[in-house]
Design a protein around this motif. Sequence first.
Motif, PDB file in Angstrom:
ATOM      1  N   PHE A   1       0.936  -1.287   0.008  1.00 27.11           N
ATOM      2  CA  PHE A   1      -0.083  -0.264  -0.124  1.00 27.11           C
ATOM      3  C   PHE A   1       0.864   1.223  -0.008  1.00 27.11           C
ATOM      4  O   PHE A   1       1.007   1.796   0.933  1.00 27.11           O
TER       5      PHE A   1
ATOM      6  N   GLY B   1       0.784   4.433  -1.279  1.00 22.95           N
ATOM      7  CA  GLY B   1       0.324   5.589  -0.962  1.00 22.95           C
ATOM      8  C   GLY B   1       1.221   6.819  -1.036  1.00 22.95           C
ATOM      9  O   GLY B   1       1.359   6.974  -2.344  1.00 22.95           O
TER      10      GLY B   1
ATOM     11  N   GLU C   1       0.714  -0.014  -5.519  1.00 21.65           N
ATOM     12  CA  GLU C   1      -0.316   1.010  -5.262  1.00 21.65           C
ATOM     13  C   GLU C   1      -1.386   0.793  -6.032  1.00 21.65           C
ATOM     14  O   GLU C   1      -1.168   0.985  -7.448  1.00 21.65           O
TER      15      GLU C   1
ATOM     16  N   TYR D   1      -1.761   8.276  -7.025  1.00 20.32           N
ATOM     17  CA  TYR D   1      -0.423   8.511  -6.045  1.00 20.32           C
ATOM     18  C   TYR D   1       0.790   8.056  -6.419  1.00 20.32           C
ATOM     19  O   TYR D   1       1.851   8.575  -5.938  1.00 20.32           O
TER      20      TYR D   1
END
Length: 100
Positions: free
Chosen positions: A64, A66, A85, A90
């Motif tokens: 993840f 981010g 991701e 992002y």
Amino acid sequence: MLTGTWQGESLSRKFPIFRFDHKPSAAERPRAFGVSHTTVKPLALMRWLVTLVTPPHGVVLEPFAGSGTTVEAAVRGGYRVLGLEKDASYVPLVQSRLDR
């Protein structure tokens, strides 16, 4: 301070006392192409956690990614890293961290 040993090494060396700000500064909250992330973690915290759980020359898996804090922490620590991701918007945030 922790006392005792684990696998022949002092616990205080394995788990040093670490203090951090729970919220990253404005400088640690990247914006790229008008995109920002709501849950940016402090870089110092993520560097400590990566070092705590990753063996020397290990690989960090960040499912993840981010804003890329863990990815940056792993790169700065000299680890190989695989960051994933789901939200492609992002990706510029991660890239802006790595370009610094």
